[in-house]
Design a protein around this motif. Structure first.
Motif, PDB file in Angstrom:
ATOM      1  N   LYS A 274      -1.719  -0.481  -2.698  1.00 51.16           N
ATOM      2  CA  LYS A 274      -2.224  -1.778  -2.533  1.00 51.16           C
ATOM      3  C   LYS A 274      -3.587  -1.883  -1.055  1.00 51.16           C
ATOM      4  O   LYS A 274      -3.982  -1.297  -0.548  1.00 51.16           O
ATOM      5  CB  LYS A 274      -1.707  -2.392  -1.636  1.00 51.16           C
ATOM      6  N   MET A 332      -7.517  -7.788  -1.041  1.00 51.72           N
ATOM      7  CA  MET A 332      -6.136  -7.489  -0.611  1.00 51.72           C
ATOM      8  C   MET A 332      -5.601  -8.590  -0.697  1.00 51.72           C
ATOM      9  O   MET A 332      -4.058  -8.547  -1.818  1.00 51.72           O
ATOM     10  CB  MET A 332      -5.683  -7.168   0.977  1.00 51.72           C
ATOM     11  N   ASN A 336      -2.396  -7.777  -3.317  1.00 46.57           N
ATOM     12  CA  ASN A 336      -0.872  -8.364  -3.700  1.00 46.57           C
ATOM     13  C   ASN A 336      -0.310  -9.776  -4.263  1.00 46.57           C
ATOM     14  O   ASN A 336       0.444  -9.348  -4.776  1.00 46.57           O
ATOM     15  CB  ASN A 336      -0.594  -9.056  -1.979  1.00 46.57           C
TER      16      ASN A 336
END
Length: 356
Positions: A274, A332, A336
């Motif tokens: 990530k 992000m 995700n």
């Protein structure tokens, strides 16, 4: 548990070896005895021997898409390698062969096919490399990383598995990473990875803008063997490494943002961890263009920003880097939501299903 044996192959670069390493613990857990076939001088020899895996040596010539006088002699080395692989596989009697590609893999795949041993190939990039293109007709199944790859593999052989990622990569410590670098100021950490051999153009560009970058970031720079800048060793917030092995997981855990080449293995590691990034794919002049396709796929998915090597300069890189950092929450959010995950279990299932 019945005795099973697998022979793995792949080499020429670390990217053709590290996914194999990711599979080995799972294979041993499933009861497979693991051996490897590679070349005498390939990068794969040291990596595999360090893991205490039995290593068998064959001859192999490099496969090239461009004119070179060695193109006349290397096919004979490949042919010699086929006979050597044929002999090794006949003697060792593996249940299955797993190939990660690279020029060493071609004789092994053909040797397995002639011994009627099932072959699984893994292709990391969107389009198959030359070695895998030659090998695919001899394979039972082909594991692929990108959904876009499925249309490039004929014969209903392709299976979308993702890429195998080493379990230890997820065990890195941000605290240990900072301690390794001895960073004293609390600033965001930028990490630069130029591939297993480093990248001169990325190294030079980063160093040209180093003063500007250091205002905002602590910097970890993996610059490749022989590429340490001795005149910059005293800068406390700029930590250089030629190559990192055991400490890499901690350094990657510590980093907040990355500048990287766009090899499939590294970008999927960044996705799994990530980490947003700016990708600078290897130019089509110096490659078959696979990194350009990889990078574009990640850009479209919203995981990364991309700079083509021909457009790279300090201003462009600084602006792209700042854009990613200032909009980190947007990147992000996409990361995700990604359905991509560690491909180890998927690949292990294919190997089990095809085991003779």
């Amino acid at each position: 548990m019945r005795n099973l044996k697998i022979i793995m192959t792949g080499g020429g670069s670390a990217g053709h070896v590290t996914p194999n390493l990711a599979l080995i613990p799972g294979l041993k857990r499933l009861g497979y005895e693991v051996e490897y076939i590679g070349t005498e001088n390939g990068i794969e020899k040291k990596i595999i021997c360090d893991e205490n895996i039995k290593y068998n040596i064959i001859s192999s010539g490099k496969l090239r898409r461009y004119f070179d006088l060695k193109n006349f002699s290397d096919p004979f080395k490949v042919l010699k390698g086929v006979f050597e692989a044929l002999k090794i596989i006949r003697k060792e009697k593996p249940n299955i062969v797993f190939s990660k590609g690279g020029f060493v893999s071609v004789p092994v795949v053909i040797g397995a096919y002639l011994n009627r041993v099932p072959v699984i190939i893994h292709e990391s990039d969107i389009t198959p490399g030359l070695a895998n293109k030659i090998s695919i007709p001899f394979a039972t199944k082909v594991c692929v990383t990108f959904p876009e790859s499925l249309k490039h593999i004929k014969g209903n052989k392709a299976i979308l598995t993702g890429t195998p990622i080493r379990e230890e990569l997820f065990k890195g410590s941000k605290i240990k990473g900072k301690l390794i670098c001895a960073f004293e100021e609390e600033k965001p950490i930028l990490m630069i990875i130029g591939g297993s051999l480093g990248s001169k153009i990325i190294n030079d560009t980063v160093r040209e803008m180093l003063d500007k970058l250091l205002i905002k970031y602590n910097i970890i720079h993996i610059c490749g063997k022989g590429n340490i800048a001795n005149n910059l060793l005293e800068i406390k917030r700029y930590k250089q490494f030629e190559y990192v092995k055991d400490e890499l997981t901690h350094l990657m855990a510590a980093a907040d943002i990355f500048i990287s080449r766009a090899g499939a293995n590294v970008i999927f590691e960044l996705l799994a961890l990530k980490k947003p990034s700016v990708l600078i794919p290897l130019s089509a002049k110096a490659s078959r263009g696979d990194q350009i396709l990889n990078a574009e796929s990640f850009r479209k998915s919203g995981f990364s920003e991309v700079i083509q090597e021909e457009e790279l300069n300090p201003n462009v890189l600084y602006n792209k880097l700042n854009y990613v950092f200032e909009n980190k929450s947007l990147f992000m959010e996409k990361i995700n939501k990604s359905s991509s995950n560690n491909g180890v279990e998927n690949v292990l299932k294919v190997i089990q299903d095809c085991t003779k």
